[in-house]
Write an enzyme that holds these catalytic residues in place. Structure first.
Site, mmCIF file in Angstrom:
data_model
loop_
_atom_site.group_PDB
_atom_site.id
_atom_site.type_symbol
_atom_site.label_atom_id
_atom_site.label_comp_id
_atom_site.label_asym_id
_atom_site.label_seq_id
_atom_site.Cartn_x
_atom_site.Cartn_y
_atom_site.Cartn_z
ATOM 1 N N LYS A 241 0.852 -1.183 0.000
ATOM 2 C CA LYS A 241 0.000 0.000 0.000
ATOM 3 C C LYS A 241 0.892 1.238 0.000
ATOM 4 C CE LYS A 241 -3.818 2.033 2.694
ATOM 5 N NZ LYS A 241 -4.739 1.815 3.839
ATOM 6 N N SER A 313 -9.499 2.174 2.211
ATOM 7 C CA SER A 313 -8.288 2.801 1.676
ATOM 8 C C SER A 313 -7.232 1.788 1.251
ATOM 9 C CB SER A 313 -7.695 3.771 2.702
ATOM 10 O OG SER A 313 -7.162 3.092 3.811
ATOM 11 N N SER A 337 -10.334 -0.368 6.879
ATOM 12 C CA SER A 337 -9.641 -0.372 5.589
ATOM 13 C C SER A 337 -9.005 -1.703 5.218
ATOM 14 C CB SER A 337 -8.578 0.733 5.554
ATOM 15 O OG SER A 337 -9.200 1.988 5.439
#
Length: 603
Positions: A241, A313, A337
């Site tokens: 990420k 996210s 998330s």
């Protein structure tokens, strides 16, 4: 040492004025009390008539109140603003004192502290010393073993096509590499091709780390030629990420404000994976500043139904793992998330106990809520990745060496497992058949403000890490104006005292949940917002498990493979991730929902 300020005496001239005013009022009251004559001659008649007209229209002001001034300027504004802090109970004199104190002490202190720690956004440096410990045990345990005792696959053959390779598990790919049936270079080729084929379709990739990937793949292959095998992640490609720092590559945080940012540090989790021999092939999408699935390049989509968005996210890690673009990826969760996108995209994922994985080098939202975790093909793969990346680091005061038991050697027949009304009953039946004791269960707690506690905590912490960003007006260019810009403006109005009260209420919630947690684990919905907030505030680990599919609401014409994924969560107490993992592995050992492949851009 700061000397307390006493009350200031009025200047002598003001004292004389006050004395004169008091005498005048005394005279006026005496005159007013005398009988009126109605005449116009000399004496008190004229004064009495004037005084009478005054007294008829307005009551006399006591002499002791003459020193009270009408509120002016800043005091009026302060008085009006205090209602937004639920503190509109101060009189004007106290407000004036508060105004002076803020100007003389608070504001200079605020500015100096910001100068020291808040010029750089993102919270990568100077972590808070207010450290949250989620453990329910008063005894500090040290990690008992360096690695779990992984199962070994046998008789694994290399598939003839890339598609089949792309959806193999870490255990299977690792065995192909160990037995030299495929090289890390070849695996890297496979996954980079898929990333480039589907990355734009799903809007899930920010940066291809191609040069680094081939360098790391060569190192992995060279080590194997020398007879050195680093373990099941040796030569395995993966994605991060894009809130996780990797030197020489942009770490954009998904935001147009920071899209050219390069952070010259190796995040702890990246260092751990590098030392395990894993190969970084891409920085994957994070929603802008780790909020939802909207980022500066678009909005990430769900491989199981491309008309939907991935949510959460950790959008890029989830969608890319689901689509077979990487064997696994690392995401993060502050409030949903990991759980939300894993549920939407049908991926097995682990949100570990708070503090299990050090967050050094990772953009910070909330130091008492943020957690890193893996998205994988299976719970077995999650356990392997967790074992490689867990651990403490000096850069993250909340990180701990947690004494997890080996999930591959846990006897689930000794567990009592609760199930909520929201649990998928297939999981209940399978685990019961595998020997666990399943019982109806409900978490009991009296705290009604769970969701607001999380929002206050997360938003204020986030604002502390992006104070400068807001002050410079960058919130005006944020990708989704109804998200962080609104929440962080509201966070400006949370007083420190009420932030502390929220943490006290959080402590009460944790105590009540601990008392109510009378089972070894429980099964329940992963996207129920109350449970998401509770789990993150308490620090509960959860494994998200795919459990099936159902038809989409508005399918395209003709036959379609698009589906809505069905998932459930297996929750355990803090520091008992091995229990949730063992139960998830037991369920997946006799089901194949986690092995299904999404249509991506096919019908």
């Amino acid at each position: 040492m700061r000397i307390p300020r006493g009350r200031r005496r009025p200047p002598p001239s003001l004292h004389l004025l006050l004395l004169f005013a008091a005498l005048c009022f005394a005279a006026l009251k005496t005159a007013a009390a005398a009988p009126r004559t109605g005449g116009t001659g000399e004496g008190g008649g004229g004064l009495a008539s004037v005084t009478g007209s005054i007294m008829d229209t307005k009551d006399a002001i006591p002499a002791k109140d003459i020193s009270r001034k009408e509120p002016v300027g800043g005091v009026i504004a302060l008085k009006e603003s205090m209602k937004y802090f639920d503190a509109d109970f101060f009189n004007d004199s106290k407000l004036r004192e508060m105004e002076n104190g803020a100007k003389e002490f608070n504001v200079p202190a605020f500015r100096e502290n910001r100068r020291l720690v808040a010029i750089k956004d993102g919270g990568l440096h100077d972590p808070s010393l207010l450290v949250f410990q989620s453990s329910w045990s008063s005894k500090s345990k040290v990690k008992e073993s360096e690695t779990f005792d992984y199962p070994q696959a046998s008789m694994i053959q290399r598939p003839s096509n890339d598609e089949d390779i792309a959806f193999m598990s870490i255990i299977e790919l690792g065995e192909l590499i160990r037995t030299k049936k495929i090289t890390s270079r070849e695996l890297t080729d496979v996954f980079l091709r898929r990333l480039k084929r589907y990355g734009a379709v799903l809007e899930s990739v920010i940066t291809y780390t191609e040069d680094l990937a081939y360098k790391q793949a060569k190192e992995a292959d060279d080590l194997l030629e020398q007879g050195k095998y680093l373990g099941p992640l040796h030569g395995i490609p993966y994605g991060l990420k894009d809130i996780i720092a990797v030197p020489q590559y942009n770490t954009t945080w998904g935001s147009k404000t920071f899209k050219n940012q390069v952070i010259d540090m190796e995040a702890f989790v990246y260092k751990r994976l590098k030392s395990a021999g894993a190969v970084l092939v891409a920085k994957l999408v994070t929603g802008s500043l780790a909020y939802d699935d909207i980022w500066f390049g678009g909005r990430t989509r769900n491989p199981w139904n491309i008309e939907e968005f991935s949510t959460g996210s950790s959008a890029g890690p989830t969608a890319s793992t689901s689509a077979g673009m990487v064997p696994f990826a690392i995401g993060s969760e502050t409030a949903g998330s990991i759980t939300y996108p894993a549920a939407r995209c049908g991926v097995t994922a682990l949100r570990p106990s708070f503090g299990t994985i050090a967050r050094t080098g990772v953009m910070s939202l909330s130091e008492s809520l943020d957690k890193l975790g893996p998205f994988c093909r299976s719970a077995t793969d999650c356990a392997i990745v967790l074992d490689a990346i867990r651990g403490a680091d000096a850069g993250d005061p909340s990180s701990r060496e947690i004494a997890l038991e080996d999930p591959f050697h846990v006897d689930i027949t000794k567990f009592t497992v609760g199930y909520l009304d929201s649990a998928e009953m297939e999981v209940v039946k399978v685990l019961s058949a595998k020997g666990a004791k399943l019982v109806p269960f409900k978490l009991n707690y009296t705290v009604e403000s769970v969701q607001s506690i999380l929002n206050i905590t997360m938003d204020v912490d986030m604002l502390a890490h992006f104070d400068n960003w807001q002050r410079e007006g960058h919130d005006d260019e944020y990708e989704a104006q109804d998200q962080w810009p609104v929440e962080l403006r509201r966070a400006r109005l949370v007083p420190a005292v009420d932030y502390v009260q929220a943490q006290r209420a959080r402590g009460r919630l944790i105590r009540e949940v601990q008392e109510s947690f009378t089972v070894d684990a429980f099964i329940g919905n992963v996207t129920d917002w109350e449970l998401v907030c509770l789990g993150n505030l308490v620090g509960l680990p959860i494994v998200v498990v795919p459990t099936g599919f159902k038809s989409i609401e508005h399918p395209p014409k003709g036959n379609t493979r698009r589906r809505t994924t069905v998932t459930t969560g297996i929750y355990a107490p803090p520091d008992h991730d091995h229990i949730a993992l063992a139960l998830a592995m037991a369920y997946q050992s006799v089901t194949d929902h986690h092995k299904q492949r999404p249509p991506i851009d096919a019908n």
